[in-house]
Structure formats: structure tokens, C-alpha cells
Write an enzyme that holds these catalytic residues in place. Structure first.
Site, PDB file in Angstrom:
ATOM      1  N   HIS A 148      14.584 -24.984   5.586  1.00 56.73           N
ATOM      2  CA  HIS A 148      14.875 -24.891   7.019  1.00 56.73           C
ATOM      3  C   HIS A 148      15.073 -26.304   7.569  1.00 56.73           C
ATOM      4  CE1 HIS A 148      12.644 -20.777   7.380  1.00 56.73           C
ATOM      5  NE2 HIS A 148      13.628 -20.764   6.511  1.00 56.73           N
ATOM      6  N   ASP A 179       9.972 -16.109   5.447  1.00 55.14           N
ATOM      7  CA  ASP A 179      11.266 -16.253   4.794  1.00 55.14           C
ATOM      8  C   ASP A 179      11.059 -16.430   3.291  1.00 55.14           C
ATOM      9  OD1 ASP A 179      13.947 -16.440   4.418  1.00 55.14           O
ATOM     10  OD2 ASP A 179      14.171 -18.438   5.266  1.00 55.14           O
ATOM     11  N   SER A 212       9.999 -24.655   3.660  1.00 55.27           N
ATOM     12  CA  SER A 212      10.156 -24.845   5.102  1.00 55.27           C
ATOM     13  C   SER A 212       9.218 -25.956   5.526  1.00 55.27           C
ATOM     14  CB  SER A 212       9.872 -23.528   5.832  1.00 55.27           C
ATOM     15  OG  SER A 212      10.026 -23.683   7.229  1.00 55.27           O
TER      16      SER A 212
END
Length: 900
Positions: free
Chosen positions: A56, A148, A29
Site C-alpha cells: 500500500h 488485505d 502494508s
């Protein structure tokens, strides 16, 4: 000569089926671009692996990630197209605004559930990776914000896969790596450039995966497993001998691969010399993987059918009991509590029901985490929004289970097969434990669970489990979910004989040798005598706070106080015996309020026939200083009066007067207690009414604000991660443009060509240092019109020629001279932007003074040569005239000679 069949079998053996490609899932991310570049740069060309990158990204931004990562590796970097078949030695990138799944070696793109807010694409892909690759699955978590990837690594670990995590100290944003490490799902932690080597080494040294659930193990492998089980039992006190050998072997196999050990014998020797590895293997065998509302259909049936049936057994209300063995980090126990609350609200919200859940597990660390009740933000994906708002409070690190749900669950460490079970239970949820046990142990556990349940109690198992041979003990509920009801049996029940718990900490502490009695040592008589006097003549007393909480007890107070049933409570009002509670409460409140001693001169304590007469003194303390704001309560027994339930008419008036005095005293105490209670109640009601109104208003505002902040925070967090990714891409682009600018600058300087860039209004945009010899330019002159600049050129049409080029787009080229006699070849070209738009002109000046001088020299030499040629031509003409004359004279002479 070999037969035809043998030749066919030989051909089959020589052409084995191609091994499936091992897929390495990579999650990143914010701050992940740098980590990805380092990771991919360390991958060898012929690794034989496929790498799938899930990052992401901003759904509205088509990033330059493929091009940026392609510069870091020699592997082919491609953006995923729906249905792409995974191939080795390739890097696959998830496109923006898509979720990803791996199905039978094929990458499938999916529409995201929501365009913004909390999205967890890494967890989603890791789960499909675990389902597709099973024990060959490999997950990597790199730099990023949030959590995540943590739940996805848990799914990979559940399938005996392996988790690799970036060292948090090397990550720009360490939230994702730290979350995975804290959850215990990280097998290897290393910097990103070291992870590829460790992954390849692990896969290279990992034994071949077992093709079947119950493999035929060789004798050395069985002996090795038995030795390891005994070693675990000796150090941890827990016996895994009845666990399935396939499960044990798969978990041992993972540890062997991580340590690059060739066989189980080498791993056994490694365990014997490394006690820390024994604990790591123990945690590995616990397989603590769970999440909220796992198998939602089962919980839905539990809420809609089981809970109403259970509550119907107690129409007047009851305190129900439940047990969740092997609860891991507590998600299943909290899920059961939430389901009970939801069912209670739907069925009978007005009846007084409660549920006490006992949640147990072998893993003490998992129990400690369950008690905290804090879980990562990723639980919001599997949790309905209404339940999330009702039963959880959002914190910086994730979500915390609300207090009302946490109070319903009691967590404790317990070995299901060695420690005493809980009994008289209404419901047991034992999910995904039996699948790891051998058949004999499964029967014993099911018999134990049957014994623990009340008649018509319910048992919930995992979706892969059944009661099997113990079907005579349970009735199956309709539906595909594994929910069973206890069946009452009238035959001799199965006797369950589990071994006693082996506690290694107790070994060696008990000496069985006889101990010879020793003669008593002389005692100090003074403290013993003083203690005896205090016990005989000092009144029993307790020291409390102004709220009634007992802090010290002197003497025997059991005749006046007793512990209250339920949760331990050392408040004196809760512990006061029958007859004492009301009057003591009133006297205590009066003493604290008026700051003076209150005495209950003749207080009855206990039932009527066994009542004691006690003098109770309640004294607020102001000194000594350490006891200030404390309250001392003393109890002095009074002589007992004979019990007389009915007044005797033959007795004298003395007994009647004494009984009347006692009743009068009791009535006065009751009036005093009632008056005090009324005053306290009135004050409390006024305060509570005011506080309640304020709290209601505040609660409504806070609830509205909390909902808005929760939504905004999720969106901001998601947007922040996307912006971090875009920012990294733009930074890489800026670095690339800076490098190109440096290259262009060095190129222009090396050509020694004076260049002037003008915009579409003929204002200075940029220039090279050489142009300052022709125009009086300084770095701050950018933006000035060309007409304002002083020039060293003997040329006045520069502005008109530049305007002509802008209008016609036809370049112009001229030779111009400076005032110091130098010559330049001037070229005016249109300036074309990236979008093929004309945005000005470029004027270049090439110094041709040397060429011009050479041209002049050549012109002079040509002129001299022409003059000489002209002179020679004149001489030739005279020679020709003379020759003509000679020829004529000759002809005339010959003519004369012929005539003569």
C-alpha cells in the site's frame, strides 16, 4: 547404428522445454518496510524464484522503496513496467497509484478503481497469481493494517497453492497476518527472515505438479491414498473414498511438501503417528473457499428470473425453504438471502413472503464462523455499495450481516452423503461441490437433490458443474449459468442408499454382552409417598417473571398450556390454550399492576365440547426474597358441566339461571379484559408514538453520520497505511542522512581544517570545532552575523571578501596571520545547495604556520647565499682586472722584446 528417428527423439529429450518461473507474491502494508528488508536479505542469490512485492503506497508520493530495498538484497530490485516478463532471481515492486495483475507470466499494470478509500491491491494480485500459477502459486502476507491479502490467500489455497504468513508477534502491525491466520489460509507462520528458507524448502521437496486433471497414479500411490482415506474415516467419521483421486492427491501433495516428505508412503506413516496432521488434512480436503456474489451473472439471473418465477407459484404469499449444502463460512447462504430480499422488493413487496435457508457443511469451525456473520472489510470490493449499506453494519473488525438476514439462515454441521437431507425445498444452491466427487457419487447426490426439491423447484450449481447423467431429472434454464428446474418423473426413481454416519465418539461405548438382572434395592418410602401426595393433591402451577416468561413448572400443566408452533417460546401467553389466553393476559397484567392476587373463578379452557372448567389464580410474589418480582399462577380443576348447545325448554329455571350466570361471568371477564386491553393499548400507543418520532429523528441523523463516518474511516485507513509506508521510507532516509552526517563530521574533524559555514546573509550556519581557535564561537551562536564575532586574525576584509564571493561567485584565497603569530591560508568558496542554488559561503582556514616558518628560513638562507655570491662576484671582477693588466703587460713586454 541408431536410426534418424531415434536421434531426433534423443535430441528432443535432451532439450526439454524451460520450466516456468515460480512467482512468489508478497503483500505488505503499514510496518512492512522492515519486514520486507528482513525477508529479502534472507533470499539466496540463486533461488530461481521471482518475487513480486505489492505494498500500500500513497498514490501522490513517489517513494524511495526500490533504493531502500536494494540495500537489503543482492538481487536486482526493479519497479514494474507494464508488460514486463517475469524473470527469476529478481524482485519486482508495484509502482504507486497502480493495481497489478499476472497474466501468462507477464505483469500488467492497471488503473485503480478509486484513487482513495478502501483499495485491496494485494487481494487482486493474489487472485491473478492463483489463476496464472495454479498449484505452483505462493503467497506471502507480511505486516500491515486491515485484512488485505486474506481473500487472495484463499484463492491461492483453492488452486492448491501455499500461503506463508509473518508471525504476528514480529510484525509492527499484525492485523493482516492475524486475519489470514484466523481465516485458516496460513500454511506456514514464521518470522520474515525465516520465510524465504521455508518457501525454498517447500518448493524443493514438493512433488512435481500433475500435468493433467486425472493422472495415471501408480499402484503404490493408489494404495497410499486408500490407506489415508481409511485413516481419515476412522478418526473423523467422514469417508472420502468417492472423492476424485486427483483432488485428493493434490491436497496430500501440498501437505507432503510442507513436511518435506519424499513420497506418499512416508506421509502415510507420518499421519499414523500424528493425529493433529489428520485433522489438518481433513480441513485441507474440505476446500472451504467462497465469497459473496461469486459468479455475479448467476446471482443476477437468480434474482431477475428464478425468484420471480418462484414467487409467482404462491400469489397469496408463502414460507419458502432453501438449502445450501457445503456452505463453508456462510457467504453463499447470506448471498441467497440478500438476493431473495432484493427480488421480493422489486416483484411484490406487499405480499407476505418469507424464506428459511438451511446452510450445512462438514466443517464445524466454518459453521461457527458463519453463525457469527462477521466478515473482513475486503468484502466491500465485490459487494455493491447499496447492498453493503442495506444488509451489513460496519464494525471495527469488518462488516457484520444485519440481523434480519441472519434470522433467515439456520446453520448446522451435516454430511451431505451420510446424513438425512432436508426436504420440500423450493431452491437448492450446491456450488463447486460436485467437481470434487467421482461420477457415481455425483449421480447419487443429484438424485438426492432432486428428491429434496418440490415440484418445479430450482437447483443452482457452480459454473464448472452440470447435472451430467442426471439430465433426465432436471430442465436447464436458458443462459450460460448452471441453473436447473426440477422435472417431475413418473418412472421408478433412483434409490439412494448412503451409509450411516460413522461417529468415532460412540465406538466402544456399547457393550453387546448380556447383562444379568439385579435385584431392586430397598427404596426410601417417605420421599416416594410425599411425591405421590404432591402429584395427587397439589394444584398444577407455573412460576413466571413479570413479563410472563416461565421459569419453573410444578405438576402437569398440559391441560392448560401447550408449546406454540414455530420457534421455541416459553412465554405463558404464547402457550395458553384456547379460551384461556385472553382472560389470563388481562388477569396477569392487572395482578402485576395492582400487586394483588387476581382469581378467574370459572374459566373455560379448550374447545366448547371438550372445555374444562378451571380456577386460575394469579399471585404476584414479594417474599421470600429470591422469588420477589415473580408471579405464581395456579390451576385448579372444577367439576365439569354437561354440554347443552341448545337450552331445553322442559328443564327448570335452575339450568337457565346457571347458564345465565355463566354467560354473565364470561361477559364480565370480557369487559374486564377489553378495558385492560384498551388502557394498555392507549399507553402503548402514546409511548410508541413518542418513541417512534424520536427514533425516526435519531435514525436519520445516525444514518447520515454513519455514511459519513464509513467513508471517512475507509479514507483514513487507506491514508494511514500510505502514511505509515511513507513514514518508514522517511525514517530510512533519516537514518541514511544521519549516517552521512556522522561521516561528514568525522571527515572534517580528521582533516583538522577550521571551517565556517555562512548563509546568504553572512550569518553563522555551522562550524567545526577548530574554528573556535580563530573566532569566539559557541554552539548557541548559530544564526549570528559574522560581523558580531570577535576574531583573532590580523585581517579586516573578511566580510567584504565574503560579500564579493557571494556577488561574483569567484572564490578568494588569502594568507592571513593571527595575533599570536600563526599563519593561515584562507579560502572563501560559494556554498552550493542540492538544487545548484547559491545559499551562502564556506570559509576554510588551513594552518600554514610551519610552511610559513620554513619559507622564512628558506628566504634567509637565500639571502646569505646571495650575499656570498655577490662577494665572490666582486673578487672575480678584481681577478679579471688583474688578469687584463697582466695580459697587457705581457703584450707590452713581448712587443719590447721584438723591438729589441
Amino acid at each position: 547404428m541408431p536410426s534418424k528417428s531415434s536421434r531426433k527423439s534423443h535430441r528432443r529429450a535432451s532439450n526439454p522445454p524451460a520450466a516456468p518461473v515460480t512467482v512468489v507474491g508478497i503483500g505488505a502494508s503499514a510496518g512492512g518496510l522492515e519486514a520486507l528488508a528482513l525477508f529479502l536479505a534472507a533470499i539466496p542469490v540463486d533461488s530461481g524464484l521471482a518475487f513480486v512485492v505489492v505494498q500500500h503506497q500513497d498514490p501522490d508520493h513517489q517513494g524511495a522503496l526500490p533504493g531502500l530495498l536494494q540495500r537489503a538484497t543482492t538481487l536486482a530490485v526493479v519497479q514494474i513496467e507494464d508488460g514486463a516478463r517475469v524473470e527469476s532471481n529478481r524482485v519486482y515492486l508495484i509502482p504507486p497509484d497502480r493495481d497489478l495483475a499476472l497474466v501468462n507470466g507477464t505483469l500488467r499494470l492497471q488503473e485503480p478503481t478509486s484513487p482513495r478509500g478502501l483499495r485491496l491491491p494485494i487481494d487482486g494480485f493474489f487472485r491473478t497469481l492463483a489463476d496464472d500459477q495454479q498449484n505452483r502459486s505462493v503467497g506471502v502476507v507480511l505486516s500491515g493494517m486491515g485484512s488485505d491479502g486474506t481473500q487472495g490467500l484463499g484463492a491461492i489455497r483453492e488452486r492448491a497453492g501455499t500461503g506463508f504468513v509473518q508471525e504476528p508477534a514480529t510484525a509492527k502491525f499484525d492485523s493482516m497476518p492475524r486475519s489470514a491466520i484466523a481465516a485458516g489460509f496460513a500454511d506456514v507462520v514464521a518470522p520474515p527472515d525465516a520465510l524465504p528458507g521455508k518457501i525454498i524448502a517447500y518448493l524443493k521437496h514438493r512433488p512435481n505438479p500433475m500435468p493433467q486433471p486425472s493422472p495415471q497414479l501408480s499402484d503404490p500411490e493408489r494404495n497410499g491414498i486408500d490407506q489415508i482415506v481409511r485413516l481419515l474415516c476412522a478418526q473423523t467419521g467422514h469417508d472420502f473414498a468417492s472423492y476424485k483421486k486427483s483432488t485428493l492427491y493434490r491436497r496430500i501433495e501440498r501437505r507432503m511438501g510442507l513436511h518435506r516428505l519424499p513420497d506418499i508412503g512416508a506421509y502415510q506413516h507420518y499421519l499414523q503417528s500424528n493425529h493433529q496432521e489428520v485433522m489438518l488434512l481433513f480441513n485441507e480436503l474440505l476446500i472451504g473457499v467462497t465469497h459473496f456474489f461469486r459468479d455475479p451473472e448467476a446471482w443476477q439471473q437468480l434474482q431477475s428470473e428464478v425468484m420471480p418465477a418462484l414467487l409467482a407459484q404462491y400469489p397469496m404469499g408463502a414460507a419458502l425453504r432453501a438449502w445450501t449444502p457445503a456452505c463453508s463460512t456462510g457467504e453463499e447462504a447470506y448471498t441467497l438471502a440478500i438476493v431473495f430480499c432484493e427480488a421480493l422488493a422489486q416483484c411484490c413487496p406487499s405480499v407476505d413472503y418469507s424464506l428459511q435457508i438451511f446452510a450445512t457443511d462438514l466443517d464445524a469451525d466454518a459453521i461457527a464462523q458463519a453463525r457469527r456473520g462477521v466478515y473482513p472489510a475486503s468484502i466491500a470490493v465485490a459487494m455493491p455499495e447499496s447492498l453493503l449499506q442495506r444488509y451489513f453494519t460496519q464494525e471495527e473488525s469488518g462488516y457484520r450481516v444485519c440481523e434480519s438476514i441472519r434470522e433467515m439462515v439456520v446453520f448446522a454441521t451435516q454430511n451431505l452423503v451420510m446424513d438425512p437431507p432436508f426436504t420440500k425445498l423450493d431452491i437448492i444452491t450446491c456450488r463447486n461441490l460436485l467437481i470434487y466427487l467421482e461420477t457415481d457419487l455425483q449421480k447419487k447426490v443429484l438424485s438426492l437433490l432432486h428428491y429434496s426439491l418440490k415440484p418445479d423447484g430450482f437447483l443452482l450449481l457452480g459454473c464448472s458443474e452440470t447435472v451430467g447423467a442426471a439430465s433426465s431429472l432436471f430442465n436447464t434454464l436458458t443462459g450460460k449459468n448452471r441453473i436447473y428446474r426440477r422435472k417431475e418423473i413418473y418412472t421408478q426413481p433412483l434409490l439412494v442408499d448412503f451409509p450411516a454416519t460413522i461417529n468415532p465418539s460412540l465406538r466402544g461405548l456399547v457393550d453387546t454382552t448380556d447383562v444379568m438382572p439385579t435385584s431392586p434395592t430397598p427404596a426410601n418410602l417417605q420421599p416416594l409417598t410425599e411425591q405421590l401426595l404432591l402429584q395427587r393433591f397439589s394444584p398444577a402451577a407455573v412460576l413466571t417473571t413479570e413479563q410472563g416468561d416461565i421459569v419453573y413448572i410444578s405438576g402437569k400443566t398440559g391441560k392448560y398450556l401447550e408449546p406454540a408452533a414455530g420457534k421455541a417460546n416459553l412465554n405463558i401467553f404464547a402457550m395458553a390454550r384456547e379460551g384461556l389466553a385472553g382472560s389470563l393476559n388481562a388477569a396477569f397484567l392487572r395482578a402485576v399492576r395492582e400487586r394483588k392476587e387476581v382469581v378467574l373463578a370459572n374459566q373455560k379452557v379448550g374447545p366448547e365440547r371438550e372445555a374444562l372448567r378451571v380456577k386460575v389464580s394469579v399471585s404476584p410474589l414479594s417474599e421470600p426474597a429470591p422469588l420477589a418480582s415473580m408471579v405464581l399462577i395456579t390451576f385448579v380443576d372444577l367439576p365439569l358441566l354437561p354440554f347443552s348447545p341448545t337450552p331445553n325448554k322442559t328443564r327448570g329455571g335452575t339450568d337457565q339461571e346457571q347458564a345465565l350466570a355463566t354467560l354473565t361471568e364470561e361477559l364480565n371477564l370480557a369487559h374486564l379484559e377489553l378495558q385492560t386491553t384498551r388502557e394498555e393499548m392507549q399507553r402503548s400507543q402514546e409511548q410508541l408514538k413518542s418513541a417512534n418520532e424520536e427514533l425516526q429523528s435519531t435514525n436519520e441523523e445516525l444514518q447520515s453520520t454513519n455514511e459519513e463516518l464509513t467513508t471517512s474511516r475507509e479514507e483514513m485507513q487507506s491514508m494511514n497505511e500510505e502514511l505509515q509506508t511513507v513514514n518508514q521510507e522517511l525514517q530510512a532516509k533519516v537514518e541514511e542522512l544521519s549516517l552521512a552526517s556522522d561521516d561528514m563530521k568525522n571527515l572534517l574533524n580528521s582533516t583538522n581544517i577550521a571551517t565556517l559555514f555562512l548563509d546568504d546573509e553572512l550569518r553563522v550556519r555551522r562550524f567545526t570545532p577548530q574554528i573556535t581557535e580563530l573566532f569566539k564561537l559557541r554552539p548557541g551562536d548559530a544564526g549570528r552575523p559574522i560581523t558580531d564575532l570577535a576574531s583573532e586574525l590580523e585581517y579586516d576584509q573578511l566580510t567584504s571578501d565574503a560579500s564579493s564571493v557571494l556577488d561574483t561567485l569567484i572564490f578568494k584565497e588569502r594568507e592571513v596571520m593571527s595575533r599570536d603569530g600563526r599563519w593561515f591560508r584562507m579560502r572563501i568558496m560559494p556554498y552550493r545547495a542540492h538544487s545548484n542554488r547559491i545559499d551562502g559561503v564556506v570559509i576554510t582556514f588551513i594552518d600554514i604556520s610551519a610552511i610559513k616558518a620554513l619559507e622564512l628560513s628558506l628566504h634567509d638562507a637565500l639571502q646569505v647565499l646571495q650575499d656570498k655570491v655577490a662577494e665572490q662576484a666582486s673578487d672575480l671582477d678584481r681577478a679579471n682586472v688583474l688578469e687584463t693588466r697582466l695580459r697587457d703587460a705581457k703584450a707590452l713586454l713581448e712587443q719590447r722584446l721584438r723591438q729589441e
